[in-house]
Design a protein around this motif. Structure first.
Motif, PDB file in Angstrom:
ATOM      1  N   VAL A   6      43.699  -7.589  52.525  1.00 46.43           N
ATOM      2  CA  VAL A   6      44.621  -6.524  52.147  1.00 46.43           C
ATOM      3  C   VAL A   6      45.805  -7.126  51.400  1.00 46.43           C
ATOM      4  O   VAL A   6      46.484  -8.025  51.902  1.00 46.43           O
ATOM      5  N   VAL A   7      46.059  -6.601  50.204  1.00 49.61           N
ATOM      6  CA  VAL A   7      47.125  -7.148  49.369  1.00 49.61           C
ATOM      7  C   VAL A   7      48.303  -6.193  49.222  1.00 49.61           C
ATOM      8  O   VAL A   7      49.344  -6.570  48.685  1.00 49.61           O
ATOM      9  N   GLU A   8      48.144  -4.944  49.719  1.00 48.43           N
ATOM     10  CA  GLU A   8      49.227  -3.978  49.561  1.00 48.43           C
ATOM     11  C   GLU A   8      49.157  -2.919  50.658  1.00 48.43           C
ATOM     12  O   GLU A   8      48.077  -2.470  51.033  1.00 48.43           O
ATOM     13  N   ILE A   9      50.327  -2.550  51.175  1.00 50.71           N
ATOM     14  CA  ILE A   9      50.445  -1.435  52.106  1.00 50.71           C
ATOM     15  C   ILE A   9      51.403  -0.433  51.491  1.00 50.71           C
ATOM     16  O   ILE A   9      52.565  -0.747  51.221  1.00 50.71           O
ATOM     17  N   HIS A  14      54.086   8.890  49.416  1.00 55.74           N
ATOM     18  CA  HIS A  14      54.135   8.806  47.958  1.00 55.74           C
ATOM     19  C   HIS A  14      52.709   8.702  47.424  1.00 55.74           C
ATOM     20  O   HIS A  14      52.013   7.709  47.661  1.00 55.74           O
ATOM     21  N   ALA A  15      52.288   9.733  46.721  1.00 57.99           N
ATOM     22  CA  ALA A  15      50.915   9.801  46.239  1.00 57.99           C
ATOM     23  C   ALA A  15      50.594   8.650  45.289  1.00 57.99           C
ATOM     24  O   ALA A  15      51.432   8.222  44.494  1.00 57.99           O
ATOM     25  N   SER A  16      49.382   8.184  45.416  1.00 58.36           N
ATOM     26  CA  SER A  16      48.884   7.122  44.544  1.00 58.36           C
ATOM     27  C   SER A  16      47.393   7.346  44.346  1.00 58.36           C
ATOM     28  O   SER A  16      46.683   7.679  45.301  1.00 58.36           O
ATOM     29  N   PRO A  17      46.897   7.188  43.125  1.00 59.57           N
ATOM     30  CA  PRO A  17      45.462   7.399  42.890  1.00 59.57           C
ATOM     31  C   PRO A  17      44.611   6.539  43.817  1.00 59.57           C
ATOM     32  O   PRO A  17      44.878   5.354  44.010  1.00 59.57           O
ATOM     33  N   TRP A  18      43.622   7.193  44.410  1.00 62.39           N
ATOM     34  CA  TRP A  18      42.717   6.493  45.343  1.00 62.39           C
ATOM     35  C   TRP A  18      41.779   5.591  44.555  1.00 62.39           C
ATOM     36  O   TRP A  18      41.306   5.939  43.486  1.00 62.39           O
ATOM     37  N   ARG A  19      41.532   4.398  45.097  1.00 63.27           N
ATOM     38  CA  ARG A  19      40.642   3.479  44.408  1.00 63.27           C
ATOM     39  C   ARG A  19      39.787   2.723  45.417  1.00 63.27           C
ATOM     40  O   ARG A  19      40.104   2.701  46.616  1.00 63.27           O
ATOM     41  N   PRO A  20      38.706   2.106  44.965  1.00 62.85           N
ATOM     42  CA  PRO A  20      37.843   1.348  45.891  1.00 62.85           C
ATOM     43  C   PRO A  20      38.654   0.301  46.653  1.00 62.85           C
ATOM     44  O   PRO A  20      39.518  -0.370  46.081  1.00 62.85           O
ATOM     45  N   GLY A  21      38.361   0.189  47.960  1.00 65.84           N
ATOM     46  CA  GLY A  21      39.087  -0.754  48.808  1.00 65.84           C
ATOM     47  C   GLY A  21      40.287  -0.154  49.504  1.00 65.84           C
ATOM     48  O   GLY A  21      40.993  -0.846  50.244  1.00 65.84           O
ATOM     49  N   ALA A  23      42.169   2.520  52.229  1.00 67.27           N
ATOM     50  CA  ALA A  23      41.913   3.126  53.541  1.00 67.27           C
ATOM     51  C   ALA A  23      43.214   3.695  54.068  1.00 67.27           C
ATOM     52  O   ALA A  23      44.313   3.238  53.724  1.00 67.27           O
ATOM     53  N   TRP A  24      43.092   4.726  54.924  1.00 66.09           N
ATOM     54  CA  TRP A  24      44.253   5.301  55.597  1.00 66.09           C
ATOM     55  C   TRP A  24      44.573   4.459  56.833  1.00 66.09           C
ATOM     56  O   TRP A  24      43.669   4.012  57.546  1.00 66.09           O
ATOM     57  N   LEU A  25      45.842   4.272  57.108  1.00 62.30           N
ATOM     58  CA  LEU A  25      46.286   3.528  58.283  1.00 62.30           C
ATOM     59  C   LEU A  25      47.122   4.448  59.156  1.00 62.30           C
ATOM     60  O   LEU A  25      48.171   4.938  58.738  1.00 62.30           O
ATOM     61  N   ALA A  26      46.665   4.697  60.378  1.00 63.63           N
ATOM     62  CA  ALA A  26      47.425   5.490  61.347  1.00 63.63           C
ATOM     63  C   ALA A  26      47.835   4.551  62.486  1.00 63.63           C
ATOM     64  O   ALA A  26      48.739   3.745  62.341  1.00 63.63           O
ATOM     65  N   GLY A  27      47.135   4.616  63.623  1.00 69.67           N
ATOM     66  CA  GLY A  27      47.449   3.700  64.713  1.00 69.67           C
ATOM     67  C   GLY A  27      46.954   2.285  64.446  1.00 69.67           C
ATOM     68  O   GLY A  27      47.567   1.297  64.847  1.00 69.67           O
ATOM     69  N   GLY A  28      45.813   2.191  63.778  1.00 66.80           N
ATOM     70  CA  GLY A  28      45.268   0.888  63.411  1.00 66.80           C
ATOM     71  C   GLY A  28      44.540   0.152  64.515  1.00 66.80           C
ATOM     72  O   GLY A  28      44.135  -0.995  64.331  1.00 66.80           O
ATOM     73  N   THR A  29      44.348   0.789  65.680  1.00 63.54           N
ATOM     74  CA  THR A  29      43.709   0.072  66.799  1.00 63.54           C
ATOM     75  C   THR A  29      42.275  -0.322  66.484  1.00 63.54           C
ATOM     76  O   THR A  29      41.803  -1.368  66.933  1.00 63.54           O
ATOM     77  N   PRO A  37      36.462  -6.810  55.414  1.00 62.33           N
ATOM     78  CA  PRO A  37      36.505  -7.559  54.143  1.00 62.33           C
ATOM     79  C   PRO A  37      36.488  -6.687  52.886  1.00 62.33           C
ATOM     80  O   PRO A  37      36.837  -7.164  51.802  1.00 62.33           O
ATOM     81  N   HIS A  38      36.109  -5.422  53.036  1.00 62.69           N
ATOM     82  CA  HIS A  38      36.049  -4.536  51.874  1.00 62.69           C
ATOM     83  C   HIS A  38      37.391  -3.910  51.524  1.00 62.69           C
ATOM     84  O   HIS A  38      37.542  -3.304  50.462  1.00 62.69           O
ATOM     85  N   LEU A  39      38.384  -4.058  52.391  1.00 59.37           N
ATOM     86  CA  LEU A  39      39.671  -3.391  52.175  1.00 59.37           C
ATOM     87  C   LEU A  39      40.619  -4.233  51.332  1.00 59.37           C
ATOM     88  O   LEU A  39      40.681  -5.457  51.473  1.00 59.37           O
ATOM     89  N   ARG A  40      41.372  -3.532  50.463  1.00 55.47           N
ATOM     90  CA  ARG A  40      42.366  -4.183  49.615  1.00 55.47           C
ATOM     91  C   ARG A  40      43.746  -3.533  49.743  1.00 55.47           C
ATOM     92  O   ARG A  40      44.766  -4.168  49.509  1.00 55.47           O
ATOM     93  N   ARG A  41      43.772  -2.258  50.119  1.00 57.19           N
ATOM     94  CA  ARG A  41      45.037  -1.537  50.159  1.00 57.19           C
ATOM     95  C   ARG A  41      45.018  -0.500  51.283  1.00 57.19           C
ATOM     96  O   ARG A  41      44.013   0.181  51.480  1.00 57.19           O
ATOM     97  N   LEU A  42      46.149  -0.391  52.001  1.00 58.78           N
ATOM     98  CA  LEU A  42      46.268   0.574  53.097  1.00 58.78           C
ATOM     99  C   LEU A  42      47.358   1.589  52.767  1.00 58.78           C
ATOM    100  O   LEU A  42      48.425   1.233  52.262  1.00 58.78           O
TER     101      LEU A  42
END
Length: 312
Positions: A6-9, A14-21, A23-29, A37-42
């Protein structure tokens, strides 16, 4: 666990165009419990400010996707069971989580639904009370999906790419239902192998309308047995033992034979879940056994309607 891919949270406000990698982050448990390994941005939902629980003008109860298990548990315990007979079910399902207090204070209702694990107790609770999910898409549109339909399989849900679960709404009469809860596991403090909930709603207020009205009497006829009793809506929700929730609804309390027949018709051989927490044959056996216990319990309680005449 560190998610070193993950390189960015981002702040989800603030809306941002959805892209591959993404995911939504809530509690994160769950998100931080294993490699992703497929995630790049939360997209962090923690600052959205959604009210955890609120009563809507029509009397329904909205549970925000970011509502924690601890918050929901406190709400359930604050309700008077005399006024809200279904209140104990909230705590029963929270306790079925079998998680530490640290997890309870972080894990969310929405996360449990979106993970779509068969043993997810928030799925059991909201499906049993006939909840409806509010889903938001990237274009600002929204749609509803019944919880029983939202979870489509083990680990599978009805979310489209980039879609977000905003809340689950329970109908106005949900907390007025009489409930019966059964849970089974292969070992003490183990993950649920079977979790069933029976619900019986109170008579519809329309049933108390003027009996002289012919239209009202015709409507009542379909819901009244030969003794003159008004049937309640009766439902059995099967979770944990199956890959997805099954909610079987009846116009009134079913007989043992009718309930078994409904289970036979609704749940196919391939619908029973199979993992280390229970073989399909055991899950099926316990489902039928606990379903009958629930049927008998609701029928035996004060206010319970008798089953069909002549049926066992």
């Amino acid at each position: 666990m560190d998610l070193n891919t993950v390189v960015e949270i981002r702040d989800a406000r603030h809306a941002s165009p959805w892209r591959p990698g993404d995911a939504w982050l809530a509690g994160g448990t769950h998100l931080f419990s294993e490699p992703q390994p497929h995630l790049r941005r939360l997209h962090d939902l923690s600052r959205t400010g959604w009210e955890p629980l609120r009563h809507l003008p029509d009397g329904s109860l909205e549970i925000a996707a970011t509502c924690t298990i601890a918050r929901l548990s406190r709400f359930g315990r604050s309700l008077d069971p005399a006024a809200h007979p279904a209140a104990p079910l909230i705590e029963q399902c929270c306790r079925a989580f079998l998680a530490s207090f640290k997890v309870w204070n972080v894990a969310t209702v929405g996360g449990n639904l979106c993970n779509a694990l068969p043993a997810g107790p928030m799925i059991s609770l909201t499906a049993a009370l006939d909840g409806v999910c509010l889903l938001l898409d990237q274009a600002g549109g929204q749609r509803g999906s019944r919880v029983a339909d939202f979870v489509t399989g083990a680990g599978l849900n009805d979310l489209a790419e980039g879609e977000l679960l905003r809340a689950v709404t329970l109908p106005p009469r949900a907390l007025s239902a009489r409930t019966a809860f059964r849970q089974a596991s292969l070992y003490a403090l183990g993950r649920s192998g079977v979790l069933l909930v029976g619900t019986e709603e109170p008579p519809d207020p329309a049933d108390r309308a003027e009996r002289a009205d012919r239209a009202e009497r015709a409507e009542r006829a379909a819901r009244t047995d030969h003794t003159g009793r008004t049937h309640r809506t009766w439902a059995l929700t099967v979770t944990a033992s199956t890959v997805r929730p099954f909610r079987l609804a009846f116009a009134g309390p079913p007989s043992a034979d009718r309930l078994r027949a409904a289970l036979d018709a609704a749940i196919g051989d391939g619908d029973w879940f199979d993992d280390i927490h229970g073989l399909p044959a055991w899950r099926r056996h316990m489902t039928y056994r606990l379903a009958e216990e629930i049927r008998a319990e609701l029928a035996a309680r004060p206010g319970g309607d008798a089953t069909e005449a002549g049926a066992r």
